[in-house]
Scaffold this motif. Structure first.
Motif, PDB file in Angstrom:
ATOM      1  N   UNK A 357      40.713  45.821  30.060  1.00 22.07           N
ATOM      2  CA  UNK A 357      41.445  44.581  30.302  1.00 22.07           C
ATOM      3  C   UNK A 357      40.694  43.728  31.320  1.00 22.07           C
ATOM      4  N   UNK A 358      40.884  42.428  31.218  1.00 19.16           N
ATOM      5  CA  UNK A 358      40.244  41.521  32.169  1.00 19.16           C
ATOM      6  C   UNK A 358      40.753  41.809  33.581  1.00 19.16           C
ATOM      7  N   UNK A 359      42.004  42.213  33.680  1.00 20.85           N
ATOM      8  CA  UNK A 359      42.543  42.595  34.994  1.00 20.85           C
ATOM      9  C   UNK A 359      41.755  43.758  35.590  1.00 20.85           C
ATOM     10  N   UNK A 360      41.476  44.772  34.772  1.00 17.84           N
ATOM     11  CA  UNK A 360      40.709  45.927  35.253  1.00 17.84           C
ATOM     12  C   UNK A 360      39.274  45.545  35.602  1.00 17.84           C
ATOM     13  N   UNK A 361      38.664  44.700  34.777  1.00 15.92           N
ATOM     14  CA  UNK A 361      37.295  44.252  35.057  1.00 15.92           C
ATOM     15  C   UNK A 361      37.245  43.509  36.388  1.00 15.92           C
ATOM     16  N   UNK A 362      38.269  42.695  36.649  1.00 15.43           N
ATOM     17  CA  UNK A 362      38.307  41.943  37.900  1.00 15.43           C
ATOM     18  C   UNK A 362      38.471  42.880  39.095  1.00 15.43           C
ATOM     19  N   UNK A 363      39.337  43.869  38.959  1.00 18.26           N
ATOM     20  CA  UNK A 363      39.539  44.815  40.061  1.00 18.26           C
ATOM     21  C   UNK A 363      38.256  45.573  40.371  1.00 18.26           C
ATOM     22  N   UNK A 364      37.537  45.976  39.319  1.00 19.81           N
ATOM     23  CA  UNK A 364      36.294  46.713  39.522  1.00 19.81           C
ATOM     24  C   UNK A 364      35.227  45.849  40.178  1.00 19.81           C
ATOM     25  N   UNK A 365      35.255  44.530  39.896  1.00 21.17           N
ATOM     26  CA  UNK A 365      34.254  43.628  40.457  1.00 21.17           C
ATOM     27  C   UNK A 365      34.675  43.042  41.798  1.00 21.17           C
ATOM     28  N   UNK A 366      35.907  43.323  42.223  1.00 25.90           N
ATOM     29  CA  UNK A 366      36.393  42.770  43.475  1.00 25.90           C
ATOM     30  C   UNK A 366      36.606  41.274  43.433  1.00 25.90           C
ATOM     31  N   UNK A 367      37.000  40.763  42.262  1.00 21.77           N
ATOM     32  CA  UNK A 367      37.248  39.335  42.125  1.00 21.77           C
ATOM     33  C   UNK A 367      38.549  39.148  41.348  1.00 21.77           C
ATOM     34  N   UNK A 368      38.780  37.957  40.783  1.00 19.21           N
ATOM     35  CA  UNK A 368      40.024  37.760  40.046  1.00 19.21           C
ATOM     36  C   UNK A 368      39.737  37.556  38.559  1.00 19.21           C
ATOM     37  N   UNK A 369      40.757  37.704  37.702  1.00 23.85           N
ATOM     38  CA  UNK A 369      40.545  37.651  36.260  1.00 23.85           C
ATOM     39  C   UNK A 369      39.968  36.327  35.767  1.00 23.85           C
ATOM     40  N   UNK A 370      40.387  35.204  36.350  1.00 17.87           N
ATOM     41  CA  UNK A 370      39.863  33.913  35.908  1.00 17.87           C
ATOM     42  C   UNK A 370      38.350  33.857  36.091  1.00 17.87           C
ATOM     43  N   UNK A 371      37.874  34.287  37.250  1.00 15.85           N
ATOM     44  CA  UNK A 371      36.433  34.267  37.486  1.00 15.85           C
ATOM     45  C   UNK A 371      35.696  35.208  36.538  1.00 15.85           C
ATOM     46  N   UNK A 372      36.276  36.365  36.259  1.00 13.70           N
ATOM     47  CA  UNK A 372      35.645  37.289  35.317  1.00 13.70           C
ATOM     48  C   UNK A 372      35.501  36.639  33.946  1.00 13.70           C
ATOM     49  N   UNK A 373      36.586  36.031  33.444  1.00 12.57           N
ATOM     50  CA  UNK A 373      36.550  35.401  32.124  1.00 12.57           C
ATOM     51  C   UNK A 373      35.530  34.258  32.083  1.00 12.57           C
ATOM     52  N   UNK A 374      35.542  33.416  33.085  1.00 12.61           N
ATOM     53  CA  UNK A 374      34.612  32.281  33.099  1.00 12.61           C
ATOM     54  C   UNK A 374      33.172  32.741  33.254  1.00 12.61           C
ATOM     55  N   UNK A 375      32.955  33.771  34.047  1.00 12.11           N
ATOM     56  CA  UNK A 375      31.598  34.298  34.202  1.00 12.11           C
ATOM     57  C   UNK A 375      31.077  34.868  32.882  1.00 12.11           C
ATOM     58  N   UNK A 376      31.922  35.561  32.155  1.00 15.16           N
ATOM     59  CA  UNK A 376      31.504  36.144  30.882  1.00 15.16           C
ATOM     60  C   UNK A 376      31.100  35.066  29.885  1.00 15.16           C
TER      61      UNK A 376
END
Length: 536
Positions: A357-376
């Motif tokens: 999940x994007x939530x899990x990816x964000x937690x692992x990266x120490x950031x938030x889900x919006x930034x994870x999605x936009x970075x991808x």
């Protein structure tokens, strides 16, 4: 002597009539006899006692446009009983390339402008493009069909002309309306493709640059399709809060143009929209009562799969893949998107990339889900695939049991041992049809004969494919044999690249492609028996 004899099975012929005990004889790729054929000799005989013998499944909604050129064996499709696929759905497709001056021939290295356009188009439809080694040299539908002919696929293939390449050729990738000249170019390119054998046209109104199309542009596509008696398939503008308005738009265009209309993967996205499918079905019922030829397709899962970039607002996608990716590095742009994403219909818990999940990816990266999605998306563009859940079982059952429904996987023909087998795709590419029979037929929510009809003759009729989807004397010998007590999907969201259980044999054009889980084309090295279909 008979080429192939399938004996001892229960025939479900695809028409919706009751199952019956019958043998099936095949010669020269055609069904020649159906009945009690005891004592007859054959070059190849299969005893299928205790099994269902049905027409091969006709997958009216796939995205195998390029994966069939990467791996013509079509492993994940044929292993689940699919013998015919329709590509070019959701407005995402690979032909035509360039404007009217490039409608014929091939892409040559000396034509820099055309090559640049092809590169931009290939990035725009990156969702389809799983194998970078596939060479894309055609410019028109005949060229693409010739590439499929050369590949010799294991399944039959029909092609929809996609709105994205049409609009890109006539208008470009910018947010602007099509003027009269651009509309005429699109009409001409579509008419050429329909005359060359395309099954119809598709649109995808969430994807750039098609999301910038006005209704007059959609009516041009609809009138052109209607003039040839072909299908207009719709990935509508919004499957979430705006589902009903989006369905109304498709029905308006159907009424204005008279085109045969197919609404793709009719679902409601987001928990707050549960129940919207029933209201959409009421709109479809009213249109059908008024004489409009409208139906829809659906697949038996409570999660979908699409490019992650689909979540972006239309303004952020303008200008093509490279412009979109560059834009997403700007702080002001990201702030504006973050604002617009505060009310997404799905939570980031419901959206997964590569199985997490994007939530899990964000937690692992120490950031938030919006930034994870936009970075991808900034890094990988339209090629990033998401799996999004949050759908309603009640909505799905309402759709599956509606008389206008047909089954379409919305998947791709994938090779788990090849270039297209990487990552964690949606399990529908491996198990959509077995899942229908295990979860909905075996549990009593759908009748066997009706489920087979939805997967075969009804789907073939929607796509305008004659002679497929039924088992009767003279029909094409496309056959699936399965054990009704064992058939089941084994592919999961965590481990999607698993073939199903219970498929005994799959026959395409009279040739056994799969027997007892073994893909015979992969074993003997011969090209596949599939036919590239030109609709007339």
């Amino acid at each position: 002597m008979i080429d192939l004899l399938v004996t001892g099975g229960t025939l479900v012929d695809g028409t919706g009539t009751a199952p019956r005990r019958a043998d099936v004889a095949v010669e020269d790729g055609r069904v020649t006899e159906i009945g009690d054929l005891a004592g007859r000799s054959a070059v190849h005989a299969i005893d299928v006692s205790g099994h269902v013998v049905a027409p091969g499944f006709v997958d009216v909604h796939t995205h195998s446009d390029l994966t069939l050129l990467s791996s013509p064996e079509a492993h994940s499709a044929v292993q689940q009983g699919v013998t015919t696929v329709v590509v070019g759905n959701c407005g995402l497709g690979v032909t035509p390339v360039g404007d009217s001056s490039h409608r014929a021939g091939t892409v040559r290295g000396g034509d820099a402008a055309l090559q640049d356009h092809l590169d931009a188009l290939r990035k725009a439809v990156g969702y389809l493009d799983l194998d970078p080694s596939v060479r894309w040299t055609w410019t028109d539908l005949p060229g693409y069909l010739a590439a499929l002919d050369t590949a010799r696929p294991a399944v039959n293939v029909a092609v929809l002309v996609a709105h994205t390449p049409l609009r890109a050729a006539a208008v470009g990738f910018e947010d602007r309306p099509a003027d009269a000249a651009a509309l005429d170019r699109m009409r001409g390119m579509l008419a050429d493709a329909l005359a060359a054998g395309a099954a119809g046209v598709s649109t995808g109104l969430v994807y750039a640059p098609v999301c910038y199309a006005r209704e007059d542009e959609l009516e041009v596509l609809g009138r052109t399709a209607a003039a040839y008696g072909r299908l207009f398939a719709w990935h509508v503008r919004d499957y979430a809060d705006g589902l009903l308005d989006s369905v109304r738009q498709a029905l308006r265009v159907a009424a204005a143009t008279g085109c045969r209309t197919q609404i793709s993967h009719l679902v409601a996205v987001g928990r707050r929209n549960h129940g919207s499918v029933a209201r959409a079905l009421e709109l479809i019922d009213a249109a059908r009562a008024e004489g409009l030829d409208v139906a829809f397709d659906i697949y038996p899962y409570l999660a979908g799969n699409a490019p992650l970039s689909q979540l972006l607002p239309a303004w952020a996608q303008e200008g093509g893949d490279e412009a979109m990716r560059a834009r997403l590095t700007e702080r002001a742009v990201r702030t504006r998107i973050r604002d617009e994403w505060r009310d997404l219909p799905n939570s980031w818990d419901d959206i997964a990339v590569d199985g997490r999940s994007v939530t899990d990816l964000a937690a692992a990266a120490g950031t938030d889900p919006v930034d994870v999605a936009l970075d991808l998306v900034a890094e990988h563009g339209n090629g990033v695939q998401m799996v999004a859940g949050g759908r309603s079982e009640r909505d799905l059952l309402d759709a599956l049991t509606h008389p206008a429904a047909v089954i379409g996987s919305d998947g791709q023909a994938l090779d788990p041992g090849g270039a297209t087998g990487r990552g964690t795709p949606h399990p529908r590419s491996y198990g959509a049809y077995p899942r229908l029979f295990s979860e909905y037929v075996r549990k009593g929510r759908l009748g066997l004969a009706e489920a087979v009809r939805m997967c075969t003759s009804a789907a073939a009729e929607r796509a305008g494919i004659a002679g497929r989807g039924v088992l009767r004397a003279g029909a094409a010998a496309d056959i699936v044999v399965f054990d009704p007590a064992r058939i089941a999907d084994r592919a999961t969201f965590a481990a999607p690249q698993r073939y199903p259980d219970g498929i005994r044999a799959v026959v395409v054009g009279g040739r056994a492609v799969v027997e007892d889980g073994v893909h015979r084309g992969a074993r003997d090295g011969a090209g596949g028996p599939g036919e590239v279909l030109r609709i007339r």
